[in-house]
Design a protein around this motif. Structure first.
Motif, PDB file in Angstrom:
ATOM      1  N   LEU A   5      14.854  -2.029   4.644  1.00 24.34           N
ATOM      2  CA  LEU A   5      16.378  -3.304   4.997  1.00 24.34           C
ATOM      3  C   LEU A   5      15.129  -5.012   5.737  1.00 24.34           C
ATOM      4  CD1 LEU A   5      19.101  -2.059   5.832  1.00 24.34           C
ATOM      5  CD2 LEU A   5      18.600  -2.875   4.013  1.00 24.34           C
ATOM      6  N   CYS A   6      13.600  -4.586   6.768  1.00 27.51           N
ATOM      7  CA  CYS A   6      13.422  -5.350   7.435  1.00 27.51           C
ATOM      8  C   CYS A   6      12.409  -6.330   6.267  1.00 27.51           C
ATOM      9  CB  CYS A   6      12.411  -4.737   8.651  1.00 27.51           C
ATOM     10  SG  CYS A   6      13.403  -3.516   9.148  1.00 27.51           S
ATOM     11  N   TYR A   7      11.945  -5.890   5.584  1.00 29.84           N
ATOM     12  CA  TYR A   7      11.344  -6.604   4.510  1.00 29.84           C
ATOM     13  C   TYR A   7      12.469  -6.882   3.344  1.00 29.84           C
ATOM     14  CZ  TYR A   7       7.463  -5.767   7.899  1.00 29.84           C
ATOM     15  OH  TYR A   7       6.960  -6.242   8.960  1.00 29.84           O
ATOM     16  N   GLY A   8      13.232  -6.289   2.791  1.00 32.83           N
ATOM     17  CA  GLY A   8      13.858  -7.211   1.910  1.00 32.83           C
ATOM     18  C   GLY A   8      13.539  -6.107   0.379  1.00 32.83           C
ATOM     19  N   VAL A   9      12.826  -5.339   0.668  1.00 30.70           N
ATOM     20  CA  VAL A   9      11.912  -4.361  -0.434  1.00 30.70           C
ATOM     21  C   VAL A   9      13.436  -3.367  -1.410  1.00 30.70           C
ATOM     22  CG1 VAL A   9      10.147  -2.483  -1.294  1.00 30.70           C
ATOM     23  CG2 VAL A   9      10.217  -4.668   0.520  1.00 30.70           C
ATOM     24  N   THR A  10      13.452  -3.536  -2.595  1.00 28.35           N
ATOM     25  CA  THR A  10      14.113  -2.410  -3.523  1.00 28.35           C
ATOM     26  C   THR A  10      13.190  -0.848  -4.245  1.00 28.35           C
ATOM     27  OG1 THR A  10      13.685  -3.393  -5.842  1.00 28.35           O
ATOM     28  CG2 THR A  10      15.221  -4.166  -4.458  1.00 28.35           C
ATOM     29  N   ASP A  11      13.986  -0.092  -4.468  1.00 28.71           N
ATOM     30  CA  ASP A  11      13.707   0.538  -5.383  1.00 28.71           C
ATOM     31  C   ASP A  11      12.949   0.729  -5.899  1.00 28.71           C
ATOM     32  OD1 ASP A  11      16.318   0.173  -6.451  1.00 28.71           O
ATOM     33  OD2 ASP A  11      15.878   2.295  -6.934  1.00 28.71           O
ATOM     34  N   ARG A  12      13.587  -0.591  -6.925  1.00 24.64           N
ATOM     35  CA  ARG A  12      12.662  -1.154  -8.321  1.00 24.64           C
ATOM     36  C   ARG A  12      11.114  -1.630  -7.849  1.00 24.64           C
ATOM     37  NH1 ARG A  12      14.841  -4.936 -12.497  1.00 24.64           N
ATOM     38  NH2 ARG A  12      16.589  -3.091 -12.215  1.00 24.64           N
ATOM     39  N   GLU A  13      11.350  -2.089  -6.706  1.00 26.25           N
ATOM     40  CA  GLU A  13       9.696  -2.802  -6.603  1.00 26.25           C
ATOM     41  C   GLU A  13       9.001  -1.723  -6.211  1.00 26.25           C
ATOM     42  OE1 GLU A  13      10.622  -7.064  -4.210  1.00 26.25           O
ATOM     43  OE2 GLU A  13      11.941  -5.481  -3.335  1.00 26.25           O
ATOM     44  N   ILE A  14       9.289  -0.752  -5.229  1.00 27.92           N
ATOM     45  CA  ILE A  14       8.435   0.586  -5.142  1.00 27.92           C
ATOM     46  C   ILE A  14       8.217   1.064  -6.444  1.00 27.92           C
ATOM     47  CG2 ILE A  14       8.669   2.654  -4.199  1.00 27.92           C
ATOM     48  CD1 ILE A  14      10.594   1.568  -1.691  1.00 27.92           C
ATOM     49  N   ARG A  15       9.529   0.725  -7.328  1.00 29.81           N
ATOM     50  CA  ARG A  15       8.617   2.145  -8.357  1.00 29.81           C
ATOM     51  C   ARG A  15       7.444   1.508  -9.384  1.00 29.81           C
ATOM     52  NH1 ARG A  15      11.849   5.615  -9.103  1.00 29.81           N
ATOM     53  NH2 ARG A  15      14.324   5.396  -7.831  1.00 29.81           N
ATOM     54  N   GLU A  16       7.626  -0.160  -9.067  1.00 28.57           N
ATOM     55  CA  GLU A  16       6.580  -1.431  -9.785  1.00 28.57           C
ATOM     56  C   GLU A  16       5.392  -0.786  -9.074  1.00 28.57           C
ATOM     57  OE1 GLU A  16      10.346  -4.085 -11.555  1.00 28.57           O
ATOM     58  OE2 GLU A  16       8.340  -4.747  -9.698  1.00 28.57           O
ATOM     59  N   ALA A  17       5.420  -1.008  -7.691  1.00 29.75           N
ATOM     60  CA  ALA A  17       4.240  -0.431  -7.436  1.00 29.75           C
ATOM     61  C   ALA A  17       3.193   0.156  -7.506  1.00 29.75           C
ATOM     62  CB  ALA A  17       4.217  -1.261  -6.017  1.00 29.75           C
ATOM     63  N   ALA A  18       4.001   1.512  -7.719  1.00 30.94           N
ATOM     64  CA  ALA A  18       3.725   2.998  -8.194  1.00 30.94           C
ATOM     65  C   ALA A  18       2.902   3.003  -8.923  1.00 30.94           C
ATOM     66  CB  ALA A  18       5.003   4.108  -7.984  1.00 30.94           C
ATOM     67  N   GLU A  19       3.191   2.538 -10.308  1.00 34.48           N
ATOM     68  CA  GLU A  19       3.071   2.015 -11.564  1.00 34.48           C
ATOM     69  C   GLU A  19       2.161   1.995 -11.722  1.00 34.48           C
ATOM     70  OE1 GLU A  19       6.474   0.537 -14.003  1.00 34.48           O
ATOM     71  OE2 GLU A  19       7.916   2.662 -13.980  1.00 34.48           O
ATOM     72  N   GLY A  20       1.802   0.436 -10.954  1.00 37.36           N
ATOM     73  CA  GLY A  20       0.739   0.050 -10.517  1.00 37.36           C
ATOM     74  C   GLY A  20      -0.382   0.874  -9.540  1.00 37.36           C
ATOM     75  N   VAL A  34       7.078  -2.487   3.502  1.00 39.27           N
ATOM     76  CA  VAL A  34       7.561  -1.351   3.781  1.00 39.27           C
ATOM     77  C   VAL A  34       6.496  -0.053   4.573  1.00 39.27           C
ATOM     78  CG1 VAL A  34       8.049   1.468   2.386  1.00 39.27           C
ATOM     79  CG2 VAL A  34       8.517  -0.936   1.241  1.00 39.27           C
ATOM     80  N   GLY A  35       7.827  -0.101   5.882  1.00 34.33           N
ATOM     81  CA  GLY A  35       7.374   1.327   7.043  1.00 34.33           C
ATOM     82  C   GLY A  35       6.964   0.597   8.478  1.00 34.33           C
ATOM     83  N   ARG A  36       6.522  -0.730   7.811  1.00 34.61           N
ATOM     84  CA  ARG A  36       5.342  -1.936   8.677  1.00 34.61           C
ATOM     85  C   ARG A  36       6.536  -1.822  10.497  1.00 34.61           C
ATOM     86  NH1 ARG A  36       1.274  -4.863   6.810  1.00 34.61           N
ATOM     87  NH2 ARG A  36       0.435  -4.608   8.926  1.00 34.61           N
ATOM     88  N   GLN A  37       7.520  -1.864  10.340  1.00 38.48           N
ATOM     89  CA  GLN A  37       8.935  -2.259  11.562  1.00 38.48           C
ATOM     90  C   GLN A  37       9.108  -1.675  11.799  1.00 38.48           C
ATOM     91  OE1 GLN A  37      10.129  -6.268  10.983  1.00 38.48           O
ATOM     92  NE2 GLN A  37      11.640  -6.005  12.493  1.00 38.48           N
ATOM     93  N   CYS A  38      10.540  -1.006  11.296  1.00 35.93           N
ATOM     94  CA  CYS A  38      11.516   0.149  12.080  1.00 35.93           C
ATOM     95  C   CYS A  38      10.638   1.995  11.790  1.00 35.93           C
ATOM     96  CB  CYS A  38      13.215   0.058  11.824  1.00 35.93           C
ATOM     97  SG  CYS A  38      13.548  -0.253  10.431  1.00 35.93           S
ATOM     98  N   GLY A  39      10.568   1.794  10.405  1.00 38.40           N
ATOM     99  CA  GLY A  39      10.039   2.679  10.131  1.00 38.40           C
ATOM    100  C   GLY A  39      10.860   3.547   8.752  1.00 38.40           C
ATOM    101  N   ARG A  40      12.662   3.641   9.187  1.00 34.44           N
ATOM    102  CA  ARG A  40      13.637   3.539   8.975  1.00 34.44           C
ATOM    103  C   ARG A  40      13.945   4.375   7.132  1.00 34.44           C
ATOM    104  NH1 ARG A  40      18.400   0.330  11.718  1.00 34.44           N
ATOM    105  NH2 ARG A  40      17.184   1.044  14.156  1.00 34.44           N
ATOM    106  N   CYS A  41      12.617   3.109   6.193  1.00 35.40           N
ATOM    107  CA  CYS A  41      12.842   3.447   4.794  1.00 35.40           C
ATOM    108  C   CYS A  41      12.076   4.650   5.137  1.00 35.40           C
ATOM    109  CB  CYS A  41      12.411   2.057   4.428  1.00 35.40           C
ATOM    110  SG  CYS A  41      10.399   1.423   5.688  1.00 35.40           S
ATOM    111  N   ALA A  42      10.400   4.637   5.671  1.00 36.94           N
ATOM    112  CA  ALA A  42       9.406   5.652   5.047  1.00 36.94           C
ATOM    113  C   ALA A  42      10.300   6.623   4.377  1.00 36.94           C
ATOM    114  CB  ALA A  42       9.120   5.930   6.537  1.00 36.94           C
ATOM    115  N   CYS A  43      10.818   7.655   4.556  1.00 40.02           N
ATOM    116  CA  CYS A  43      11.389   8.928   3.918  1.00 40.02           C
ATOM    117  C   CYS A  43      11.842   8.306   2.847  1.00 40.02           C
ATOM    118  CB  CYS A  43      12.781   9.498   4.556  1.00 40.02           C
ATOM    119  SG  CYS A  43      11.630  10.952   6.219  1.00 40.02           S
ATOM    120  N   THR A  44      12.357   7.704   2.140  1.00 37.36           N
ATOM    121  CA  THR A  44      13.166   7.424   1.270  1.00 37.36           C
ATOM    122  C   THR A  44      12.091   6.466   0.640  1.00 37.36           C
ATOM    123  OG1 THR A  44      15.139   6.655   2.291  1.00 37.36           O
ATOM    124  CG2 THR A  44      15.440   5.664  -0.118  1.00 37.36           C
TER     125      THR A  44
END
Ligand code: FES
Length: 68
Positions: A5-20, A34-44
């Motif tokens: 939520l801090c950077y407005g990143v979706t699972d789709r964008e993470i999957r695209e990055a992984a595929e890249g 992802v994970g550079r501010q509060c860190g709550r998204c890191a586990c997911t």
């Protein structure tokens, strides 16, 4: 679905990055923030990245299980 939520990143964008080729949280942080501010998204985010690493391990296990 929004993962970071801090950077407005979706699972789709993470999957695209992984595929890249992104394979670590450090790379994901550099690419998308992802994970550079509060860190709550890191586990997911880490779980999503793992989905893209697992097939490689399974393929390696299959190769090793083959008779020479
Ligand atoms: S939700 Fe990703 S850094 Fe805060």
């Amino acid at each position: 679905m929004y993962v970071c939520l801090c950077y407005g990143v979706t699972d789709r964008e993470i999957r695209e990055a992984a595929e890249g080729g992104v394979s670590s949280m450090r790379q994901l942080g550099k690419e998308l923030g992802v994970g550079r501010q509060c860190g709550r998204c890191a586990c997911t985010a880490r779980e999503i990245l793992k989905e893209y690493r697992t097939p490689d391990y399974l393929a390696l296990a299959d190769m090793l299980a083959q008779p020479a």
